[in-house]
Design a protein around this motif. Structure first.
Motif, PDB file in Angstrom:
ATOM      1  N   UNK B 167       0.804  -1.214   0.000  1.00  0.00           N
ATOM      2  CA  UNK B 167       0.000   0.000   0.000  1.00  0.00           C
ATOM      3  C   UNK B 167       0.843   1.273   0.000  1.00  0.00           C
ATOM      4  N   UNK B 168       2.049   1.202   0.573  1.00  0.00           N
ATOM      5  CA  UNK B 168       2.914   2.381   0.578  1.00  0.00           C
ATOM      6  C   UNK B 168       3.223   2.803  -0.848  1.00  0.00           C
ATOM      7  N   UNK B 170       1.523   1.846  -3.548  1.00  0.00           N
ATOM      8  CA  UNK B 170       0.267   2.215  -4.196  1.00  0.00           C
ATOM      9  C   UNK B 170      -0.112   3.651  -3.867  1.00  0.00           C
ATOM     10  N   UNK B 171       0.071   4.026  -2.601  1.00  0.00           N
ATOM     11  CA  UNK B 171      -0.265   5.390  -2.188  1.00  0.00           C
ATOM     12  C   UNK B 171       0.566   6.394  -2.975  1.00  0.00           C
ATOM     13  N   UNK B 172       1.856   6.092  -3.137  1.00  0.00           N
ATOM     14  CA  UNK B 172       2.722   7.007  -3.885  1.00  0.00           C
ATOM     15  C   UNK B 172       2.281   7.095  -5.345  1.00  0.00           C
ATOM     16  N   UNK B 173       1.878   5.956  -5.927  1.00  0.00           N
ATOM     17  CA  UNK B 173       1.415   5.957  -7.321  1.00  0.00           C
ATOM     18  C   UNK B 173       0.178   6.827  -7.462  1.00  0.00           C
ATOM     19  N   UNK B 174      -0.778   6.654  -6.517  1.00  0.00           N
ATOM     20  CA  UNK B 174      -2.008   7.450  -6.576  1.00  0.00           C
ATOM     21  C   UNK B 174      -1.690   8.930  -6.356  1.00  0.00           C
ATOM     22  N   UNK B 175      -0.701   9.190  -5.518  1.00  0.00           N
ATOM     23  CA  UNK B 175      -0.327  10.587  -5.242  1.00  0.00           C
ATOM     24  C   UNK B 175       0.403  11.243  -6.406  1.00  0.00           C
ATOM     25  N   UNK B 177       3.162   9.781  -8.287  1.00  0.00           N
ATOM     26  CA  UNK B 177       4.526   9.382  -8.584  1.00  0.00           C
ATOM     27  C   UNK B 177       4.530   8.344  -9.703  1.00  0.00           C
ATOM     28  N   UNK B 182       8.087   6.399  -7.212  1.00  0.00           N
ATOM     29  CA  UNK B 182       7.610   5.757  -5.988  1.00  0.00           C
ATOM     30  C   UNK B 182       8.737   4.951  -5.357  1.00  0.00           C
ATOM     31  N   UNK B 185      11.175   7.602  -3.809  1.00  0.00           N
ATOM     32  CA  UNK B 185      10.667   8.389  -2.682  1.00  0.00           C
ATOM     33  C   UNK B 185      10.238   7.538  -1.499  1.00  0.00           C
ATOM     34  N   UNK B 186       9.713   6.351  -1.781  1.00  0.00           N
ATOM     35  CA  UNK B 186       9.073   5.586  -0.712  1.00  0.00           C
ATOM     36  C   UNK B 186       9.773   4.257  -0.428  1.00  0.00           C
ATOM     37  N   UNK B 189      13.889   4.628   0.758  1.00  0.00           N
ATOM     38  CA  UNK B 189      14.166   4.987   2.158  1.00  0.00           C
ATOM     39  C   UNK B 189      13.804   3.872   3.141  1.00  0.00           C
ATOM     40  N   UNK B 190      12.757   3.123   2.805  1.00  0.00           N
ATOM     41  CA  UNK B 190      12.359   2.019   3.682  1.00  0.00           C
ATOM     42  C   UNK B 190      13.350   0.868   3.593  1.00  0.00           C
TER      43      UNK B 190
END
Lengths: 369, 277
Positions: B167-168, B170-175, B177, B182, B185-186, B189-190
């Motif tokens: 979902x992390x 997916x959230x970036x894609x929807x936002x 990216x 994605x 950015x997401x 870092x993780x």
């Protein structure tokens, strides 16, 4: 305009068909809930609208434009995930600003938008914290903030309240209704909780087994369920379904003859097996007289009403809703009488259609107004 | 009351004797490298050098190709690490995020190559390098080290990647990216702790590797420290102990420095590998 439509959309994963031929027409500014048990296809529907899954066939359009091949970021939508999906390494402020950053907004504009969103959701004191340092309710509000900060055409919400405790959930329900009223944006909301769907949505899509069972207002879904599944899914406790036989102007169950008005039902109601649906509030419990004999099995007093479980001689169970404080003891024989205003008849098949004439049955599936 | 005092005492005693036992060779290496030649074989041995001298270090740095070996080793281990982490990250990403036929089989196959003893692969690899015309170069050694470090790195990174919720991304894609955005950015870092510990494992593996270096490379100008120092200081008739120990100390320094700084990442890598790999 941000109406959303699904035209003949099918989705399968290998041999498994998650959705068969989905047709939906969601109006601009409408709050629509996708409701159903897990595995019914509601999340797949939402993820296809978001662009995270692709339909096997059919078209999805937003604002009249087919978006099948559009990347999620280009659809002008925002989504709130069940897990909130906050970026753990970013602060609350950076989380909310991320969609704006991706759209190339300059820092001062971003800061201003974040400040407004934070004010709306009372997040100002938390902007410099990391998501881990927030409570569930606060994380939820950050997720909402990130969704509404860039003013998308359509909001998608995937079970956003399911990780909150009961008290916070009812508070957030009210907040979401207020938010929708204020923004006037199209919202598509996935939930398995009928209370959420009934209280928040303008219209509810009841789904089961990859098919839309009914798409109508909460009132219609409750009072005029399209078929046995909807009748048995909506309501706590749900509608009683009693198997019996139609004979002329009566419905016969266990030699009890319940009078029915044949003219109130579709012509397809013929003599023979059928299922009578009665909501618990239309089942009256009496000590004597004419009616269906039953035995009290359980009486649950919730404070403002009593939910009574009754057993028929053939073992079938019926629920009744009576006033609080009514004295009923387990094992007590009683007589049930059904209020004619609350009687529904369904075809005797597994998911038989409702045969009452108050709305055209055939129209419930594709109803759009 | 008595046992309460005794327990920590015994625990401490056992722990410290273990520490001493394990660190003794290291200490002895340092001590030996600082002794003058005359003191080296004295019986009984001197635990602390009577005269401390840095002449062996000086000789290594000025009179031998030690610095060339050192540079080769740095280039070798760094390049291998960059290759392995780059390929491993992308590979792990696709193994975890994309559904395609034979995905699991592919992952198992990769692990299987890791299980093969490296000796088995040396000769075929050597012949391939010769045919490619790159034998006896540092580049061939980088490729060889990549082949044996990559499978393990892939599995390590895969287990790290599996810990990052879909979902992390997916959230970036929807936002808004792109997939690459994605990732940057997401996901990245993780994944950073995983990448750092994988990089450490790979670097150490490549830095300490001996066998491949011995077979694939035989000229002084491209030899890394492990084989270079050995062939230079150990001959059939004589072992230059003082120089060898001084070289060993200098070889260990980069690893010790890296360890000291990134220790916490390394232990988290052991954890991830242990649970899921």
């Amino acid at each position: 305009m941000a109406n959303v439509s699904f035209t003949n959309v099918r989705k399968s994963f290998g041999d498994f068909t998650a959705l068969e031929s989905l047709d939906l027409e969601i109006h601009d500014g409408e709050f629509v809930a996708l409701l159903g048990p897990s595995g019914c296809g509601k999340s797949t529907t939402l993820r296809m609208l978001a662009g995270l899954e692709f339909p096997t066939s059919g078209d999805i359009s937003i604002g009249g434009r087919v978006v099948n091949d559009l990347a999620p970021g280009k659809r002008d939508i925002a989504m709130v995930f069940q897990s909130y999906a906050l970026y753990p390494h970013m602060t609350v402020g950076e989380n909310i600003a991320y969609p704006l950053k991706k759209r190339g907004l300059k820092k001062p504009e971003r800061d201003e938008a974040v400040r407004r969103a934070a004010e709306l959701l009372q997040l100002e004191p938390l902007l410099n914290r990391k998501p881990k340092q927030l409570s569930g309710g606060q994380q939820q509000r950050v997720a909402l903030g990130r969704a509404l900060v860039r003013e998308p055409r359509v909001f998608l919400l995937d079970e956003p309240l399911s990780n909150l405790d009961a008290k916070l959930r009812s508070y957030m329900r009210a907040e979401l209704i207020e938010l929708h009223r204020r923004l006037g944006k199209t919202m598509v909301y996935v939930t398995h909780d009928q209370l959420e769907a009934m209280t928040m949505a303008d219209r509810i899509v009841v789904m089961h087994g990859g098919r839309v069972q009914q798409f109508d207002t909460p009132d219609a879904v409750y009072n005029r369920p399209a078929n046995r599944f909807v009748a048995g899914f909506i309501g706590t406790p749900p509608m009683n379904q009693i198997e019996g036989t139609v004979q002329g102007a009566t419905f016969v169950v266990n030699s009890h003859r319940q009078p029915i008005k044949r003219e109130a039902f579709a012509a397809s109601l013929v003599d023979g097996p059928a299922v009578m649906g009665v909501r618990p509030e239309f089942v009256g419990i009496h000590d004597s007289g004419d009616g269906l004999p039953a035995t009290v099995r359980l009486a649950e007093n919730t404070g403002h009403e009593t939910i009574v479980t009754l057993e028929l001689p053939d073992g079938a169970r019926i629920m009744s809703r009576v006033e609080a404080g009514r004295k009923l003891s387990v094992g007590q024989p009683v007589i049930l009488r059904f209020d004619p205003a609350g009687i529904h008849l369904f075809e005797a098949t597994e998911n038989g259609a409702r045969l009452n004439l108050d709305i055209p049955v055939a129209a419930t599936l594709s109803q759009s107004a | 009351m008595k046992s309460k005092m005794l327990r920590p005492l015994i625990l401490n005693l056992v722990t410290w004797s273990l520490v001493l036992l394990i660190s003794f060779p290291l200490l002895w290496m340092i001590v030996t490298s600082l002794k003058p030649q005359t003191e080296l074989f004295r019986i009984p041995p001197t635990w602390v050098p009577e005269t401390v001298t840095f002449e062996h270090y000086w000789r290594l740095l000025t009179e031998t190709p030690f610095l060339t070996f050192f540079r080769n080793s740095v280039v070798l281990a760094t390049s291998t690490t960059i290759f392995v982490v780059g390929l491993g990250t992308l590979g792990a990403y696709s193994l975890v995020r994309f559904r395609f036929r034979g995905r699991e089989t592919l992952a198992m196959l990769v692990l299987f190559t890791y299980l093969l003893p490296s000796v088995v692969l040396i000769i075929p690899l050597y012949l391939m390098m010769v045919n490619l015309g790159i034998s006896n170069t540092l580049f061939s050694l980088i490729l060889a080290h990549t082949t044996f470090a990559l499978p393990y790195a892939l599995w390590l990174l895969r287990s790290f990647m599996e810990g990052i919720p879909d979902d992390l991304e997916n959230a970036a894609l929807v936002d808004g990216a792109s997939r690459l955005g994605a990732f940057k950015d997401v996901i990245f870092p993780q994944l950073l702790p995983g990448i750092i510990s994988t990089a450490l494992f790979t670097f150490i593996l490549s830095w300490n590797e001996y066998l491949y270096a011995l077979v694939l490379v035989n000229s002084e100008s491209v030899a890394p420290l492990t084989t270079g120092v050995m062939t230079m200081l150990i001959s059939a008739f004589n072992i230059e102990w003082s120089l060898l120990m001084a070289a060993s100390v200098m070889m260990s320094v980069p690893l010790i420095v890296v360890f000291a700084f990134l220790q916490s990442y390394l232990t988290s890598g052991f954890g991830a590998g242990g649970v899921k790999g």
